[in-house]
Design a protein around this motif. Structure first.
Motif, PDB file in Angstrom:
ATOM      1  N   SER A 200       0.831  -1.199   0.000  1.00  0.00           N
ATOM      2  CA  SER A 200       0.000   0.000   0.000  1.00  0.00           C
ATOM      3  C   SER A 200       0.868   1.252   0.000  1.00  0.00           C
ATOM      4  O   SER A 200       2.038   1.226   0.386  1.00  0.00           O
ATOM      5  CB  SER A 200      -0.916   0.019   1.228  1.00  0.00           C
ATOM      6  N   ARG A 201       0.270   2.382  -0.387  1.00  0.00           N
ATOM      7  CA  ARG A 201       0.987   3.653  -0.388  1.00  0.00           C
ATOM      8  C   ARG A 201       1.381   4.046   1.024  1.00  0.00           C
ATOM      9  O   ARG A 201       2.484   4.566   1.262  1.00  0.00           O
ATOM     10  CB  ARG A 201       0.109   4.728  -1.030  1.00  0.00           C
ATOM     11  N   ALA A 202       0.495   3.788   2.005  1.00  0.00           N
ATOM     12  CA  ALA A 202       0.808   4.127   3.395  1.00  0.00           C
ATOM     13  C   ALA A 202       2.031   3.351   3.882  1.00  0.00           C
ATOM     14  O   ALA A 202       2.899   3.901   4.570  1.00  0.00           O
ATOM     15  CB  ALA A 202      -0.399   3.840   4.288  1.00  0.00           C
ATOM     16  N   ARG A 203       2.096   2.081   3.542  1.00  0.00           N
ATOM     17  CA  ARG A 203       3.235   1.252   3.938  1.00  0.00           C
ATOM     18  C   ARG A 203       4.524   1.759   3.281  1.00  0.00           C
ATOM     19  O   ARG A 203       5.577   1.852   3.931  1.00  0.00           O
ATOM     20  CB  ARG A 203       2.967  -0.203   3.536  1.00  0.00           C
ATOM     21  N   MET A 204       4.444   2.104   2.011  1.00  0.00           N
ATOM     22  CA  MET A 204       5.629   2.620   1.319  1.00  0.00           C
ATOM     23  C   MET A 204       6.083   3.950   1.925  1.00  0.00           C
ATOM     24  O   MET A 204       7.273   4.207   2.081  1.00  0.00           O
ATOM     25  CB  MET A 204       5.337   2.776  -0.173  1.00  0.00           C
ATOM     26  N   THR A 205       5.107   4.795   2.288  1.00  0.00           N
ATOM     27  CA  THR A 205       5.425   6.116   2.829  1.00  0.00           C
ATOM     28  C   THR A 205       6.159   6.026   4.155  1.00  0.00           C
ATOM     29  O   THR A 205       7.192   6.683   4.350  1.00  0.00           O
ATOM     30  CB  THR A 205       4.131   6.939   3.008  1.00  0.00           C
ATOM     31  N   ILE A 206       5.668   5.201   5.085  1.00  0.00           N
ATOM     32  CA  ILE A 206       6.325   5.117   6.394  1.00  0.00           C
ATOM     33  C   ILE A 206       7.702   4.465   6.271  1.00  0.00           C
ATOM     34  O   ILE A 206       8.636   4.826   6.985  1.00  0.00           O
ATOM     35  CB  ILE A 206       5.435   4.371   7.424  1.00  0.00           C
ATOM     36  N   THR A 207       7.834   3.533   5.339  1.00  0.00           N
ATOM     37  CA  THR A 207       9.148   2.928   5.089  1.00  0.00           C
ATOM     38  C   THR A 207      10.131   3.982   4.594  1.00  0.00           C
ATOM     39  O   THR A 207      11.283   4.042   5.047  1.00  0.00           O
ATOM     40  CB  THR A 207       9.024   1.797   4.048  1.00  0.00           C
ATOM     41  N   GLU A 208       9.676   4.835   3.678  1.00  0.00           N
ATOM     42  CA  GLU A 208      10.531   5.902   3.141  1.00  0.00           C
ATOM     43  C   GLU A 208      10.903   6.913   4.224  1.00  0.00           C
ATOM     44  O   GLU A 208      12.040   7.402   4.263  1.00  0.00           O
ATOM     45  CB  GLU A 208       9.822   6.607   1.986  1.00  0.00           C
ATOM     46  N   ILE A 209       9.947   7.243   5.104  1.00  0.00           N
ATOM     47  CA  ILE A 209      10.232   8.199   6.183  1.00  0.00           C
ATOM     48  C   ILE A 209      11.322   7.664   7.101  1.00  0.00           C
ATOM     49  O   ILE A 209      12.292   8.370   7.424  1.00  0.00           O
ATOM     50  CB  ILE A 209       8.949   8.502   6.988  1.00  0.00           C
ATOM     51  N   PHE A 210      11.183   6.421   7.514  1.00  0.00           N
ATOM     52  CA  PHE A 210      12.190   5.829   8.396  1.00  0.00           C
ATOM     53  C   PHE A 210      13.542   5.737   7.696  1.00  0.00           C
ATOM     54  O   PHE A 210      14.583   6.020   8.298  1.00  0.00           O
ATOM     55  CB  PHE A 210      11.733   4.453   8.886  1.00  0.00           C
ATOM     56  N   ASN A 211      13.534   5.364   6.416  1.00  0.00           N
ATOM     57  CA  ASN A 211      14.789   5.278   5.662  1.00  0.00           C
ATOM     58  C   ASN A 211      15.486   6.628   5.582  1.00  0.00           C
ATOM     59  O   ASN A 211      16.717   6.710   5.642  1.00  0.00           O
ATOM     60  CB  ASN A 211      14.526   4.758   4.247  1.00  0.00           C
ATOM     61  N   SER A 212      14.693   7.711   5.462  1.00  0.00           N
ATOM     62  CA  SER A 212      15.285   9.052   5.348  1.00  0.00           C
ATOM     63  C   SER A 212      16.000   9.464   6.623  1.00  0.00           C
ATOM     64  O   SER A 212      16.887  10.329   6.594  1.00  0.00           O
ATOM     65  CB  SER A 212      14.193  10.073   5.005  1.00  0.00           C
ATOM     66  N   TYR A 213      15.619   8.843   7.760  1.00  0.00           N
ATOM     67  CA  TYR A 213      16.297   9.122   9.028  1.00  0.00           C
ATOM     68  C   TYR A 213      17.346   8.061   9.369  1.00  0.00           C
ATOM     69  O   TYR A 213      17.904   8.060  10.470  1.00  0.00           O
ATOM     70  CB  TYR A 213      15.277   9.217  10.173  1.00  0.00           C
TER      71      TYR A 213
END
Length: 292
Positions: A200-213
């Motif tokens: 899902s887009r929500a799952r991809m988004t939170i994964t990307e946020i954590f990766n950015s940190y």
């Protein structure tokens, strides 16, 4: 070579019914007129398209090849005529929308309810899926509109933002000691995380946020629905990543509380999506106007 559509229409119905008599009835023609049209078409190609049998007529090998193309064109023409009728009158037709269960339930439901009351003759078809699946539905012609999380970058699609949602982490009474604390991502990851299992887009988004940190989020539990995300969190099985608006009731009654983080989580932008160069049906157009 002739490109007379009427000849092809006669050919199509003669092939479909296997009878010149039946083709004549469908087309409100005389049988000699049908026979003449077939002869004209055969002469224009210099090929025999039918042969006679005990039941009527059957296609030759060459006729079968032509039919495979004419059939497709006839289907498209029939579809076009149906679309024109739908455009003419909202007393009948259909509205086909794709989206996630949660967006249907928590966002679109009031709009759908109002639309059905206004236009009871319109048949409603809802196709459930994640954002990538909804995009596929749209490109395959299975739906007219999709309600999705943005961003969507695809030149074939037109997406207009309708509203915003805020995602957050929530927990139940088992984790009450976290209620008045502000957690870092590193601290949050010490606890069991529950995420949506599908792509899902929500799952991809939170994964990307954590990766950015510089962190990788690995859920202890993956579930297949928003309802299970909520239920598992309420039962203390972990901390769920959900949309705040979808758990408003649980937050208000206190069965869940929001985990405060030391970083801001960006809002999710929700948009209505359709094919860029494909005209919308009258029903889809009217529904879009209602939502916007």
């Amino acid at each position: 070579m002739t490109n007379n559509y009427e000849l092809y229409k006669v050919f199509y119905w003669a092939a479909k019914t296997g009878s010149l008599t039946q083709a004549a009835k469908v087309l409100y023609l005389t049988q000699p007129s049908v026979s003449h049209a077939i002869k004209q078409l055969e002469e224009s190609f210099g090929l025999t398209l039918f042969y006679r049998n005990s039941k009527g007529v059957a296609l030759t090998q060459e006729g079968t090849v032509l039919y495979s193309y004419i059939e497709q064109s006839q289907i498209l023409i029939n579809t076009a005529e149906e679309k024109m009728n739908a455009l003419k009158n909202l007393d009948n037709g259909e509205l086909r929308i794709g989206g996630s269960d949660s967006l249907f339930k928590h966002y679109l439901l009031p709009f759908l309810e109002d639309f059905i009351k206004r236009y009871p003759g319109i048949k409603l078809h809802l196709n459930h899926g994640t954002t990538p699946e909804v995009i596929t539905f749209l490109k395959e012609g299975k739906i007219d509109l999709g309600v999705v999380r943005m961003p969507i970058v695809d030149p074939q699609l037109e997406v207009k933002e309708s509203f915003q949602l805020q995602d957050c982490f929530v927990a139940g009474a088992v984790y009450n000691d976290l209620k008045n604390r502000v957690l870092s991502l590193n601290t949050l990851l010490q606890y069991p995380i529950i995420l949506f299992s599908r792509n899902s887009r929500a799952r991809m988004t939170i994964t990307e946020i954590f990766n950015s940190y510089g962190y990788m989020i690995k859920p202890e539990i993956e579930v297949g629905s928003v309802d299970l995300l909520i239920e598992f969190a309420k039962r203390g099985l972990g901390i769920s990543y959900v949309t705040r608006e979808f758990v408003a009731k649980e937050l208000a009654e206190g069965s869940l509380f929001e985990i405060q983080l030391d970083i801001p989580l960006p809002p999710s932008h929700i948009g209505m999506m359709n094919m860029r160069n494909m005209p919308l049906s009258s029903a889809a157009k009217r529904f879009l106007e209602q939502v916007r």
